[in-house]
Enzyme design. Structure first.
Site, short mmCIF file in Angstrom:
data_model
loop_
_atom_site.label_atom_id
_atom_site.label_comp_id
_atom_site.label_asym_id
_atom_site.label_seq_id
_atom_site.Cartn_x
_atom_site.Cartn_y
_atom_site.Cartn_z
N LYS A 193 8.74 -4.40 -51.02
CA LYS A 193 8.92 -5.55 -51.89
C LYS A 193 8.16 -6.71 -51.25
CE LYS A 193 10.44 -9.20 -54.06
NZ LYS A 193 9.50 -10.34 -54.03
N GLY A 198 12.93 -12.86 -43.89
CA GLY A 198 13.18 -13.81 -44.97
C GLY A 198 14.38 -14.68 -44.63
N SER A 199 15.05 -15.14 -45.66
CA SER A 199 16.17 -16.06 -45.43
C SER A 199 17.41 -15.33 -44.95
CB SER A 199 16.49 -16.81 -46.73
OG SER A 199 17.12 -15.96 -47.66
N GLU A 250 14.72 -10.20 -39.41
CA GLU A 250 14.39 -11.48 -38.77
C GLU A 250 14.53 -12.52 -39.85
OE1 GLU A 250 12.21 -14.71 -38.31
OE2 GLU A 250 10.53 -13.31 -38.10
N CYS A 279 8.15 -18.98 -38.86
CA CYS A 279 9.56 -18.78 -38.49
C CYS A 279 9.87 -19.48 -37.18
CB CYS A 279 9.86 -17.28 -38.35
SG CYS A 279 9.38 -16.29 -39.76
N GLU A 320 17.72 -25.58 -41.86
CA GLU A 320 16.35 -25.08 -41.89
C GLU A 320 15.60 -25.71 -43.06
OE1 GLU A 320 14.11 -20.81 -41.42
OE2 GLU A 320 15.76 -20.92 -42.85
#
Length: 541
Positions: free
Chosen positions: A212, A265-266, A293, A327, A425
């Site tokens: 994805k 991702g989140s 991560e 990141c 964030e």
């Protein structure tokens, strides 16, 4: 049958090309940028090697020129995700039994293709689709991707060589089987190399994948699929699924063949996928491997003994390269009041020197953030700081989305260590700074450790090495990648394996052998050479 013991020595990291004006790589890249700028690519779904077009389409645009359409892409529905599961499991039988050296040869060919033919293609696609300047694209889509390919083959050779010792009258050996099912790879917009690595690390170890890709990185990720095919990767080993992450995740985690998740991702999305997997545990063949991560609130902690110029350079580059969309980007800084005025002056000087704009102009150091959603989120933090009584904007703060999603490098200074932008964030070019009293190093270090739920990257600056050692110990769990007298970004494959813990993920360290181990299931085999024929213990005879 090939019974050679092939050696894959520790590779050298791929050199970063300079792209000086008139150099062969610069000329080649500029030609490719011009070529891709004139195209509108039709990006299909790819399942079992076949291109599928649903007619339910979306657009890929340049972040720095959001009216410039680079591609249209076809979105998957539930039917296509189910087809991808079926295609992956059909490919699994052959791929899982393919000799690992054959898999390694295919991955090594990927590295060579990317180092040569595909280098300008991937770099140009990353620049246009993800708004990276030449250098940021080169270190990502070229060098880091190549390093992942080569180093992972080397790490795999070390893992397969890990064997138990033999005993009296018996042989022992270990075989490393791929997971019994497929791996769902959910990848981000900000690094082309991560998109590649999250698929290809499990694949190298004999697994198959549903990929994805992020909509923001679709163009470069589509070219990666072409590279994989040219390198000889069999159809169905990686299935390319643009579209809704929620839909893909829901269908994939309901399959009994769901064997693993490789995610960047989140934190909220990773948590949702973890919960979905937990609800379906009774349906799976095995407990799935969940590797992620996620978010970060990365810090720079400055000791009073630090070199102000070194701090300023690290803060500027660590917070504002690639618009703070790494990141690992520095997002908060704790600095002694005695150093802050000088450091801020140096950062402002750099900010005045750099240019912001289209990636086609190589003099632009700062480019656009990825999309309007990101732009609006970043701007909301800047607007909040402008109205706050316990904070002020001391640099930048301007946002302009008329042509592209442009946000100036911005510094917020606060008297409140728990100010909104010190804790949450943002994922943009915003650095929040808390100047502290010089005699409160230890108390401030405790604030740094406990303020954020994340634990991804962090940096400490100081010329007093013993004080730096104390801070390193106090902040032991605050970052999975920790830097001394350097910016908290720029981890290199094979040198600084990357990942964090706490709310930043499972810390399985991409760029190291730890990550590869997650995608295999060991089987120990004992073969007795002369079988016993007497049940009695020695003292019974």
């Amino acid at each position: 049958m090939n019974n050679s013991l092939i050696q894959f020595a520790t590779p050298a990291n791929e050199p970063v090309k300079t792209y000086l004006a008139g150099s062969p790589e610069r000329v080649e890249l500029e030609k490719e940028l011009e070529r891709q700028s004139k195209l509108v690519v039709d990006i299909p779904i790819i399942i079992g090697g076949k291109e599928i077009r649903t007619g339910d389409t979306g657009k890929v645009t340049c972040p720095h020129d959001h009216k410039h359409v680079l591609a249209t892409y076809h979105k998957v529905g539930k039917k296509e995700v189910e087809m991808a599961v079926e295609a992956a499991m059909k490919a699994w039988k052959e791929w899982s039994e393919t000799p690992w050296t054959t898999r390694a040869a295919i991955v090594m060919k990927m590295a060579e293709l990317l180092a040569t033919k595909y280098r300008p293609i991937l770099n140009a696609a990353t620049m246009l689709g993800q708004s990276k300047n030449i250098y940021q694209a080169e270190i990502d889509s070229a060098c880091e991707s190549i390093d992942f390919f080569r180093y992972n083959v080397h790490f795999a050779s070390k893992i397969y060589a890990m064997q138990p010792k033999n005993g009296a009258m018996h042989l022992n050996y270990m075989e490393y089987r791929p997971l019994e099912g497929f791996v769902l790879a959910v990848t981000p917009f900000n690094f082309t190399s991560i998109g590649s690595n999250l698929c290809m690390t499990p694949v190298l170890m004999g697994n198959v994948a549903l990929w994805k890709p992020s909509t923001g990185a679709l163009l470069s990720n589509y070219y990666l699929m072409q590279l994989y095919k040219e390198a000889g990767l069999p159809d169905g080993v990686v299935n390319f699924l643009p579209g809704s992450g929620a839909l893909i995740g829901e269908v994939a985690t309901q399959s009994k063949y769901f064997a693993g998740l490789h995610f960047t991702g989140s934190t909220s999305t990773f948590n949702a996928l973890w919960r979905q997997a937990g609800q379906n545990l009774g349906e799976y063949l095995n407990y799935p491997r969940l590797v992620g991560e996620t978010g970060g609130k990365d810090f720079i902690f400055v000791h009073p003994s630090a070199d102000p110029k070194a701090v300023a350079t690290a803060a500027f580059c660590g917070a504002f390269e690639f618009q703070g969309q790494k990141c690992s980007a520095a997002s908060r800084m704790y600095i002694p009041k005695s150093l802050w005025k000088e450091v801020l002056a140096d950062i402002k000087k750099m900010a005045k020197e750099v240019k912001m704009g289209d990636v086609m102009d190589p003099q632009n150091f700062i480019n656009a953030v990825i999309d309007e959603v990101s732009f609006d989120k970043i701007k909301s933090y800047i607007d909040f700081a402008e109205k706050a009584k316990d904070a002020k904007i001391v640099m930048g703060g301007k946002c302009d989305k008329k042509k592209g999603w442009f946000v100036e490098p911005t510094i917020i200074e606060t008297t409140n260590p728990h100010f909104k932008s010190m804790e949450e964030e943002i994922f943009g070019p915003v650095l929040t700074v808390y100047p502290y009293d010089d005699d409160k190093v230890e108390e401030t270090a405790k604030l740094c450790d406990t303020t954020s739920p994340y634990g991804l990257t962090g940096a400490v600056f100081g010329r007093d090495r013993m004080a730096v050692e104390d801070l390193t110990n106090m902040l032991s769990y605050a970052a999975g990648n920790f830097y001394i007298n350097d910016k908290p970004t720029g981890a290199v494959v094979g040198m600084q394996p990357f990942g964090g813990a706490r709310a930043s993920g499972t810390n399985d360290k991409a760029g190291g052998k730890f990550n590869l181990i997650r995608w295999i299931i060991p089987r120990v085999i004992k073969e007795t050479l002369v079988s016993p024929t007497d049940y009695r213990y020695s003292y019974m005879k």
